[in-house]
Design a protein around this motif. Structure first.
Motif, mmCIF file in Angstrom:
data_model
loop_
_atom_site.group_PDB
_atom_site.id
_atom_site.type_symbol
_atom_site.label_atom_id
_atom_site.label_comp_id
_atom_site.label_asym_id
_atom_site.label_seq_id
_atom_site.Cartn_x
_atom_site.Cartn_y
_atom_site.Cartn_z
ATOM 1 N N ALA A 106 -54.432 -77.698 -137.228
ATOM 2 C CA ALA A 106 -55.409 -76.666 -136.865
ATOM 3 C C ALA A 106 -54.741 -75.305 -136.903
ATOM 4 C CB ALA A 106 -55.960 -76.920 -135.457
ATOM 5 N N PRO A 107 -55.522 -74.241 -137.055
ATOM 6 C CA PRO A 107 -54.954 -72.900 -136.925
ATOM 7 C C PRO A 107 -54.473 -72.676 -135.490
ATOM 8 C CG PRO A 107 -57.088 -72.831 -138.028
ATOM 9 C CD PRO A 107 -56.933 -74.201 -137.463
ATOM 10 N N SER A 108 -53.484 -71.826 -135.322
ATOM 11 C CA SER A 108 -52.979 -71.488 -133.994
ATOM 12 C C SER A 108 -54.095 -70.921 -133.129
ATOM 13 C CB SER A 108 -51.847 -70.470 -134.124
ATOM 14 O OG SER A 108 -51.371 -70.095 -132.864
ATOM 15 N N GLY A 109 -54.199 -71.423 -131.871
ATOM 16 C CA GLY A 109 -55.209 -70.938 -130.942
ATOM 17 C C GLY A 109 -56.474 -71.754 -130.913
ATOM 18 N N THR A 110 -56.540 -72.809 -131.715
ATOM 19 C CA THR A 110 -57.755 -73.618 -131.807
ATOM 20 C C THR A 110 -57.861 -74.633 -130.668
ATOM 21 O OG1 THR A 110 -57.687 -73.376 -134.205
ATOM 22 C CG2 THR A 110 -59.114 -75.081 -133.361
ATOM 23 N N GLY A 111 -56.748 -74.947 -130.008
ATOM 24 C CA GLY A 111 -56.777 -75.920 -128.920
ATOM 25 C C GLY A 111 -56.197 -77.260 -129.296
ATOM 26 N N LYS A 112 -55.548 -77.326 -130.448
ATOM 27 C CA LYS A 112 -54.987 -78.584 -130.959
ATOM 28 C C LYS A 112 -53.984 -79.196 -130.000
ATOM 29 C CE LYS A 112 -52.235 -77.806 -134.388
ATOM 30 N NZ LYS A 112 -50.869 -77.819 -133.798
ATOM 31 N N THR A 113 -53.052 -78.391 -129.507
ATOM 32 C CA THR A 113 -51.990 -78.927 -128.655
ATOM 33 C C THR A 113 -52.551 -79.525 -127.364
ATOM 34 O OG1 THR A 113 -50.394 -77.351 -129.549
ATOM 35 C CG2 THR A 113 -49.863 -78.358 -127.432
ATOM 36 N N THR A 114 -53.518 -78.849 -126.764
ATOM 37 C CA THR A 114 -54.133 -79.358 -125.532
ATOM 38 C C THR A 114 -54.887 -80.655 -125.800
ATOM 39 O OG1 THR A 114 -54.368 -77.089 -124.736
ATOM 40 C CG2 THR A 114 -55.637 -78.781 -123.596
ATOM 41 N N LEU A 115 -55.603 -80.719 -126.917
ATOM 42 C CA LEU A 115 -56.311 -81.944 -127.281
ATOM 43 C C LEU A 115 -55.338 -83.105 -127.453
ATOM 44 C CD1 LEU A 115 -58.963 -80.659 -129.860
ATOM 45 C CD2 LEU A 115 -59.463 -81.882 -127.740
ATOM 46 N N CYS A 116 -54.223 -82.843 -128.127
ATOM 47 C CA CYS A 116 -53.250 -83.910 -128.367
ATOM 48 C C CYS A 116 -52.629 -84.399 -127.067
ATOM 49 C CB CYS A 116 -52.169 -83.416 -129.328
ATOM 50 S SG CYS A 116 -52.744 -83.234 -131.041
ATOM 51 N N ARG A 123 -60.477 -64.156 -129.820
ATOM 52 C CA ARG A 123 -60.637 -64.027 -128.368
ATOM 53 C C ARG A 123 -59.667 -64.959 -127.638
ATOM 54 N NH1 ARG A 123 -62.517 -66.247 -124.062
ATOM 55 N NH2 ARG A 123 -63.033 -68.166 -125.165
ATOM 56 N N ARG A 124 -59.531 -66.181 -128.147
ATOM 57 C CA ARG A 124 -58.626 -67.139 -127.502
ATOM 58 C C ARG A 124 -57.171 -66.706 -127.632
ATOM 59 N NH1 ARG A 124 -61.233 -72.932 -129.555
ATOM 60 N NH2 ARG A 124 -63.296 -72.644 -128.595
ATOM 61 N N LEU A 125 -56.793 -66.210 -128.804
ATOM 62 C CA LEU A 125 -55.410 -65.764 -129.001
ATOM 63 C C LEU A 125 -55.083 -64.578 -128.088
ATOM 64 C CD1 LEU A 125 -55.176 -66.005 -132.893
ATOM 65 C CD2 LEU A 125 -53.912 -67.409 -131.257
ATOM 66 N N GLU A 126 -56.012 -63.644 -127.991
ATOM 67 C CA GLU A 126 -55.792 -62.493 -127.116
ATOM 68 C C GLU A 126 -55.776 -62.919 -125.658
ATOM 69 O OE1 GLU A 126 -57.822 -59.047 -129.977
ATOM 70 O OE2 GLU A 126 -58.968 -59.923 -128.310
ATOM 71 N N GLY A 127 -56.580 -63.925 -125.321
ATOM 72 C CA GLY A 127 -56.670 -64.395 -123.942
ATOM 73 C C GLY A 127 -55.420 -65.095 -123.459
ATOM 74 N N ARG A 128 -54.616 -65.621 -124.382
ATOM 75 C CA ARG A 128 -53.383 -66.293 -123.976
ATOM 76 C C ARG A 128 -52.372 -65.312 -123.383
ATOM 77 N NH1 ARG A 128 -51.814 -70.420 -128.842
ATOM 78 N NH2 ARG A 128 -51.026 -68.488 -129.752
ATOM 79 N N GLY A 129 -52.420 -64.065 -123.862
ATOM 80 C CA GLY A 129 -51.533 -63.043 -123.338
ATOM 81 C C GLY A 129 -50.069 -63.258 -123.653
ATOM 82 N N THR A 130 -49.782 -64.044 -124.684
ATOM 83 C CA THR A 130 -48.382 -64.337 -125.020
ATOM 84 C C THR A 130 -47.926 -63.684 -126.317
ATOM 85 O OG1 THR A 130 -49.063 -66.380 -126.161
ATOM 86 C CG2 THR A 130 -48.463 -66.569 -123.833
ATOM 87 N N GLU A 134 -49.550 -57.501 -133.375
ATOM 88 C CA GLU A 134 -49.212 -57.793 -134.770
ATOM 89 C C GLU A 134 -49.060 -59.302 -135.000
ATOM 90 O OE1 GLU A 134 -45.347 -56.488 -132.669
ATOM 91 O OE2 GLU A 134 -47.482 -55.917 -132.711
ATOM 92 N N VAL A 135 -48.631 -60.019 -133.977
ATOM 93 C CA VAL A 135 -48.515 -61.479 -134.093
ATOM 94 C C VAL A 135 -49.901 -62.107 -134.171
ATOM 95 C CG1 VAL A 135 -47.725 -63.593 -132.952
ATOM 96 C CG2 VAL A 135 -46.294 -61.540 -132.919
ATOM 97 N N ILE A 136 -50.818 -61.600 -133.361
ATOM 98 C CA ILE A 136 -52.197 -62.096 -133.396
ATOM 99 C C ILE A 136 -52.815 -61.861 -134.765
ATOM 100 C CG2 ILE A 136 -54.524 -61.726 -132.485
ATOM 101 C CD1 ILE A 136 -53.236 -61.237 -129.738
ATOM 102 N N GLU A 137 -52.582 -60.687 -135.329
ATOM 103 C CA GLU A 137 -53.122 -60.387 -136.655
ATOM 104 C C GLU A 137 -52.549 -61.355 -137.697
ATOM 105 O OE1 GLU A 137 -55.609 -58.458 -137.338
ATOM 106 O OE2 GLU A 137 -55.711 -57.915 -135.220
ATOM 107 N N ARG A 138 -51.268 -61.676 -137.567
ATOM 108 C CA ARG A 138 -50.662 -62.619 -138.506
ATOM 109 C C ARG A 138 -51.264 -64.011 -138.341
ATOM 110 N NH1 ARG A 138 -45.574 -61.920 -137.331
ATOM 111 N NH2 ARG A 138 -45.144 -63.812 -136.161
#
Length: 210
Positions: free
Chosen positions: A18-28, A138-145, A149-153
Motif C-alpha cells: 500500500a502507499p505510505s499512510g494508507t493504514g497497511k501496517t496497522t491492519l497487518c 490528511r492522514r499523512l499530515e495527521g501523523r505529525g511525523t 517535503e516528505v509528505i509531498e514525496r
C-alpha cells in the motif's frame, strides 16, 4: 497411499502492499492476532529506529554495510530501496515458517512484491488503497511525523504506486478500518479453504490418492 504430486502442507505467503499512510501496517498488526497460524515476517532495514520501535520486533535495524553484505550473499527473498532506505525479507525467515506449516504475512512495498511474484507464484497478493489522495494527505499530515517535503514525496510516490494495484489478487479500500480488517480477514479465511491448501490435511483422512 502415495502422495499427490504438487500437494504440500507448506504455509501460504500473504503479501500486503500500500502507499505510505494508507493504514497497511496497522491492519497487518491486527490481522496476526486473529489467525494463530499466521506469522508476520520482520524485515531488515537500514533506516533509523523510530521512537517506540524495537529491534527484532518492528524491524531488524542494520547498518548499510551489513545490508549490502546480505544482498551479496543472496540472503534476501526480496529487497528494495524506499524513501532513501533499504528494506529486505530474509529467505530463511520465509522458508522456516512455511516449512513448519505456518502462513506468513509480509508488509512490503510494490518493488518487493514484484520480486516475490516471480518466485512465489502461489502467494496471495493484497493491495490496500486509501479512499482518495485528499484523505491520504490528511492522514499523512495527521501523523505529525513527517516534514512537508516528505509528505509531498509520499504523495508523489502514491500516485506512482496506486496503478500497480492491477497486478494484485485482491484490493481493499481502507475507508473504514474495521471494515477493511473484516475484508482482509475474509481473504485469508477464503484462501485457507482453497482445494490445493485443504488437500494435505484431508488426503490422509479420506484416503484421497489411493
Amino acid at each position: 497411499m502415495s502422495s499427490e504430486p504438487g500437494i504440500s502442507p507448506r504455509g501460504t505467503l500473504f503479501v500486503v502492499s500500500a502507499p505510505s499512510g494508507t493504514g497497511k501496517t496497522t491492519l497487518c498488526k491486527r490481522i496476526v492476532d486473529i489467525f494463530p497460524n499466521l506469522r508476520q515476517s520482520v524485515s531488515f532495514t537500514t533506516r533509523a529506529m523510530r521512537p517506540g520501535e524495537r529491534d527484532g520486533v518492528d524491524y531488524f535495524f542494520v547498518s548499510p554495510q551489513t545490508f549490502a553484505d546480505m544482498v551479496a550473499a543472496k540472503a534476501f527473498a526480496e529487497w528494495a530501496e524506499v524513501h532513501g532506505n533499504r528494506y529486505g525479507t530474509a529467505i530463511k525467515t520465509l522458508e522456516d515458517w512455511r516449512n513448519a506449516g505456518c502462513d506468513v504475512l509480509l508488509d512490503i512495498d510494490i518493488q518487493g512484491a514484484a520480486q516475490l511474484r516471480k518466485t512465489y507464484d502461489q502467494g496471495v497478493f493484497v493491495f490496500i488503497l486509501p479512499p482518495d489522495l485528499v484523505e491520504l494527505r490528511r492522514r499523512l499530515e495527521g501523523r505529525g511525523t513527517d516534514a512537508p517535503e516528505v509528505i509531498e514525496r509520499r504523495i508523489a510516490n502514491a500516485r506512482r504506486e496506486i496503478p500497480e494495484c492491477v497486478h494484485y489478487d485482491y484490493l481493499i479500500v481502507n475507508d473504514d478500518f474495521e471494515q477493511a480488517l473484516n475484508r482482509l480477514t475474509s481473504i485469508i479465511t477464503a484462501e485457507g479453504c482453497r482445494t490445493a491448501r485443504m488437500l494435505p490435511t484431508l488426503a490422509k483422512t479420506f484416503d484421497l490418492f489411493r
